[in-house]
Design a protein around this motif. Structure first.
Motif, PDB file in Angstrom:
ATOM      1  N   TRP A 176     -11.940 -15.791  23.419  1.00 44.71           N
ATOM      2  CA  TRP A 176     -12.448 -14.670  23.606  1.00 44.71           C
ATOM      3  C   TRP A 176     -13.183 -13.862  22.499  1.00 44.71           C
ATOM      4  N   ASP A 177     -14.198 -13.277  22.724  1.00 44.30           N
ATOM      5  CA  ASP A 177     -15.069 -12.677  21.921  1.00 44.30           C
ATOM      6  C   ASP A 177     -14.492 -11.207  21.488  1.00 44.30           C
ATOM      7  N   PRO A 178     -13.938 -10.747  20.487  1.00 48.21           N
ATOM      8  CA  PRO A 178     -13.216  -9.382  20.399  1.00 48.21           C
ATOM      9  C   PRO A 178     -14.244  -8.454  20.356  1.00 48.21           C
ATOM     10  N   SER A 179     -15.575  -8.506  19.970  1.00 43.51           N
ATOM     11  CA  SER A 179     -16.635  -7.640  19.779  1.00 43.51           C
ATOM     12  C   SER A 179     -17.042  -7.006  21.181  1.00 43.51           C
ATOM     13  N   ASN A 180     -16.602  -7.700  22.170  1.00 44.40           N
ATOM     14  CA  ASN A 180     -17.050  -7.297  23.501  1.00 44.40           C
ATOM     15  C   ASN A 180     -16.266  -7.602  24.630  1.00 44.40           C
ATOM     16  N   PHE A 181     -14.705  -8.011  23.918  1.00 39.97           N
ATOM     17  CA  PHE A 181     -13.817  -8.233  25.081  1.00 39.97           C
ATOM     18  C   PHE A 181     -14.093  -9.091  26.325  1.00 39.97           C
ATOM     19  N   THR A 182     -14.708 -10.192  25.860  1.00 41.61           N
ATOM     20  CA  THR A 182     -15.100 -11.011  27.133  1.00 41.61           C
ATOM     21  C   THR A 182     -14.619 -12.487  26.739  1.00 41.61           C
ATOM     22  N   CYS A 183     -14.487 -13.323  27.856  1.00 38.65           N
ATOM     23  CA  CYS A 183     -13.963 -14.523  27.864  1.00 38.65           C
ATOM     24  C   CYS A 183     -15.351 -15.315  27.599  1.00 38.65           C
ATOM     25  N   VAL A 184     -15.431 -16.301  26.498  1.00 42.22           N
ATOM     26  CA  VAL A 184     -16.802 -16.981  26.549  1.00 42.22           C
ATOM     27  C   VAL A 184     -16.522 -18.388  26.759  1.00 42.22           C
ATOM     28  N   GLN A 185     -15.171 -18.692  26.877  1.00 43.46           N
ATOM     29  CA  GLN A 185     -15.162 -20.322  27.576  1.00 43.46           C
ATOM     30  C   GLN A 185     -13.688 -20.396  27.693  1.00 43.46           C
TER      31      GLN A 185
ATOM     32  N   SER B  10      -4.567  -7.288  25.619  1.00 43.17           N
ATOM     33  CA  SER B  10      -4.800  -6.127  25.015  1.00 43.17           C
ATOM     34  C   SER B  10      -5.375  -6.283  23.525  1.00 43.17           C
ATOM     35  N   PHE B  11      -6.486  -5.224  23.206  1.00 42.08           N
ATOM     36  CA  PHE B  11      -6.765  -5.347  21.743  1.00 42.08           C
ATOM     37  C   PHE B  11      -6.732  -3.991  21.199  1.00 42.08           C
ATOM     38  N   TYR B  12      -6.450  -3.876  19.988  1.00 40.05           N
ATOM     39  CA  TYR B  12      -5.894  -2.745  19.245  1.00 40.05           C
ATOM     40  C   TYR B  12      -6.756  -2.826  18.086  1.00 40.05           C
ATOM     41  N   GLN B  13      -7.007  -1.824  17.267  1.00 42.53           N
ATOM     42  CA  GLN B  13      -7.501  -1.532  15.785  1.00 42.53           C
ATOM     43  C   GLN B  13      -6.281  -1.415  15.054  1.00 42.53           C
TER      44      GLN B  13
ATOM     45  N   PRO C  17       0.695  -1.112  -0.069  1.00 44.38           N
ATOM     46  CA  PRO C  17       0.220   0.042   0.085  1.00 44.38           C
ATOM     47  C   PRO C  17       0.813   1.397   0.127  1.00 44.38           C
ATOM     48  N   ASN C  18       0.380   2.319  -0.375  1.00 44.54           N
ATOM     49  CA  ASN C  18       0.850   3.687  -0.525  1.00 44.54           C
ATOM     50  C   ASN C  18       1.444   4.168   0.792  1.00 44.54           C
ATOM     51  N   PRO C  19       2.887   4.209   1.112  1.00 44.62           N
ATOM     52  CA  PRO C  19       3.290   4.478   2.236  1.00 44.62           C
ATOM     53  C   PRO C  19       2.699   6.096   2.861  1.00 44.62           C
ATOM     54  N   LYS C  20       2.271   6.774   1.883  1.00 40.62           N
ATOM     55  CA  LYS C  20       1.696   8.268   2.334  1.00 40.62           C
ATOM     56  C   LYS C  20       0.500   8.078   3.286  1.00 40.62           C
ATOM     57  N   ILE C  21      -0.131   6.778   3.056  1.00 43.53           N
ATOM     58  CA  ILE C  21      -1.375   6.448   3.779  1.00 43.53           C
ATOM     59  C   ILE C  21      -0.741   6.053   5.187  1.00 43.53           C
ATOM     60  N   ALA C  22      -1.013   6.705   6.468  1.00 40.59           N
ATOM     61  CA  ALA C  22      -0.465   6.690   7.572  1.00 40.59           C
ATOM     62  C   ALA C  22      -1.126   5.323   8.269  1.00 40.59           C
ATOM     63  N   MET C  23      -0.482   4.392   8.633  1.00 41.17           N
ATOM     64  CA  MET C  23      -1.053   3.117   9.348  1.00 41.17           C
ATOM     65  C   MET C  23      -1.057   3.304  10.938  1.00 41.17           C
ATOM     66  N   LYS C  24      -1.859   2.662  11.768  1.00 37.67           N
ATOM     67  CA  LYS C  24      -1.759   3.120  13.036  1.00 37.67           C
ATOM     68  C   LYS C  24      -2.343   2.039  13.754  1.00 37.67           C
ATOM     69  N   LEU C  25      -2.097   1.901  15.309  1.00 34.86           N
ATOM     70  CA  LEU C  25      -2.843   1.179  16.021  1.00 34.86           C
ATOM     71  C   LEU C  25      -3.427   1.894  16.854  1.00 34.86           C
ATOM     72  N   ALA C  26      -4.831   1.613  17.321  1.00 33.91           N
ATOM     73  CA  ALA C  26      -5.695   2.378  18.095  1.00 33.91           C
ATOM     74  C   ALA C  26      -6.057   1.310  19.335  1.00 33.91           C
ATOM     75  N   SER C  27      -5.823   1.969  20.601  1.00 36.00           N
ATOM     76  CA  SER C  27      -5.827   0.909  21.575  1.00 36.00           C
ATOM     77  C   SER C  27      -7.674   0.928  21.901  1.00 36.00           C
ATOM     78  N   LEU C  28      -8.002  -0.254  21.851  1.00 37.89           N
ATOM     79  CA  LEU C  28      -9.520  -0.466  22.108  1.00 37.89           C
ATOM     80  C   LEU C  28      -9.727  -0.839  23.431  1.00 37.89           C
ATOM     81  N   ASP C  29      -9.290  -1.858  24.175  1.00 37.18           N
ATOM     82  CA  ASP C  29      -9.473  -2.340  25.247  1.00 37.18           C
ATOM     83  C   ASP C  29      -8.291  -3.295  26.177  1.00 37.18           C
ATOM     84  N   SER C  30      -8.333  -3.429  27.403  1.00 32.20           N
ATOM     85  CA  SER C  30      -7.442  -4.008  27.879  1.00 32.20           C
ATOM     86  C   SER C  30      -8.132  -4.929  29.177  1.00 32.20           C
ATOM     87  N   VAL C  31      -7.806  -6.353  28.895  1.00 35.23           N
ATOM     88  CA  VAL C  31      -8.389  -7.043  29.798  1.00 35.23           C
ATOM     89  C   VAL C  31      -7.397  -7.430  31.138  1.00 35.23           C
ATOM     90  N   THR C  32      -7.621  -7.092  32.181  1.00 34.48           N
ATOM     91  CA  THR C  32      -6.679  -7.176  33.424  1.00 34.48           C
ATOM     92  C   THR C  32      -6.817  -8.627  33.886  1.00 34.48           C
TER      93      THR C  32
END
Length: 374
Positions: free
Chosen positions: A73-82, A369-372, A23-38
């Motif tokens: 884990w379900d990343p849509s709500n950051f919960t442990c499902v099993q 931790s989850f990031y976008q 991809p074009n390097p002029k398009i900045a890539m990034k990670l946005a923090s979504l949630d952290s499960v302690t």
């Protein structure tokens, strides 16, 4: 600006391998923090792997910890499902099958447990000598792989579904070898030994210097790479079960390996090492393309984004870093964790945006931790 012959050679090689399609390097890539499960686990978390999404099921995340459990884990709500049990010592590696239906966990207890993701039903339990199940990876979902003249198709009891490819799993360990398993009957197919450097034939003798810490399949399933404690990377031709060559450059243990996800760039391999460097190799041409540095301590994990434009790394310096492969530099440092980061894993791409996906990281601090990524 002037370039050395070495740099010109590497630039030319990268363009021949398709890096000009990134991809074009002029398009900045990034990670946005979504949630952290302690306290995502009751002890250190050493591994993470995504369960891919389908039209019927969303993507999920598996994590393995020293608390002897594997958690889903379900990343849509950051919960442990099993929470999956079955090991009596810490889980050091988890891997998911390309079909999504099964997964496997490797433990210090010397067992590999293969199970159904949705039901936790045990499909197989594989036993190996101590320290022989340090890491586990399923082969990619490509056309059926002809291994030494014998084609192993997948036929899972209860599913009655033949799946193309992905017929072998590889484990690393202390015997200076990589083992390949037939997932039809869950039997050991062959053991590929790592030779001593300078020796004409693979060695049958165990040596701690070649303790295998990491394994990775090329996306076309032709090559298998494994990283060892002595800093070397061994490359095998899977169809012939043949050792090809070493990749040199690291001076300390190679903890993590990942190939480029593109079939066009299937020979490109990334490695993470205790020497603090991330290397990019042409695994087939035995060429070190570049070395990335920036972490203040051991680099414990590396993974590449689905679009092939970036890699993420986790380190014992407690950070996660995002690296732009065009710029060959870290563009972002995240400090969500308070202890060393053992694994980073990019998830599948979003259906709405093929360049967007999640990243997960796990740590000795017992957090997830989850990031976008976009």
């Amino acid at each position: 600006v002037s370039f050395s012959v070495y740099e010109i050679h590497n630039i030319a090689l990268q363009f021949s391998l398709g890096f000009n399609s990134l991809p074009n390097p002029k398009i900045a890539m990034k990670l946005a923090s979504l949630d952290s499960v302690t306290n995502a686990h009751d002890d250190s978390i050493w591994s993470a792997a995504w369960v891919r999404s389908t039209e019927e099921y969303p993507a999920l995340l598996l994590t393995g910890g020293l608390d002897e459990t594997v958690r889903l884990w379900d990343p849509s709500n950051f919960t442990c499902v099993q929470t999956f049990t079955g090991h009596c010592l810490g889980v050091v590696s988890v891997a998911t099958h390309p079909t999504r239906r099964i997964a496997a966990s490797a433990s210090i207890d010397s067992f590999i447990r293969v199970f159904e993701v949705d039901t936790n039903n045990t499909i197989a339990t594989l036993e190996a000598p101590p320290s022989e199940v340090w890491q586990l990876q399923f082969s990619p979902n490509v056309t059926s792989l002809d291994f030494c003249g014998t084609c192993y198709s997948l036929l899972f009891q209860g599913f009655w579904e033949i799946c193309e490819g992905s017929n072998l799993a590889a484990t690393g360990g202390g015997s200076s070898s990589v083992k390949l398993w037939d997932t039809t009957q869950w039997e050991l197919v062959t053991t590929m030994s790592i030779p001593r450097q300078g020796a004409p034939q693979p060695s049958d003798k165990s040596t701690n210097k070649k303790f295998v810490l990491s394994v990775a399949w090329s996306p076309d399933g032709r090559l298998l790479a494994c990283g060892s404690v002595d800093g070397t990377i061994s490359v095998f031709d899977v169809a012939r079960a043949k050792f090809l060559h070493f990749l040199d450059g690291h001076t300390m243990p190679v903890r993590s390996l990942v190939f480029s996800p593109s079939l066009h760039d299937s020979r490109i391999l990334f490695s993470a090492s205790d020497d603090g460097h991330v290397h990019m190799y042409d695994a087939e041409g035995k060429t070190l393309l570049t070395s990335l540095s920036g972490h203040a301590s051991w680099v414990l994990s590396v993974d590449i984004s689905p679009d092939g434009a970036a890699i993420a790394t986790g380190s014992s310096d407690k950070t996660v870093r995002l690296w732009d492969l065009k710029m060959r530099a870290a563009t972002q440092t995240l400090t969500n964790h308070t202890d060393q980061v053992w694994a980073v894993a990019f998830g599948p791409t979003s259906r709405a945006d093929v360049r967007s996906c999640m990243l997960a990281s796990v740590s000795d601090d017992k957090s997830l931790s989850f990031y976008q990524y976009s």
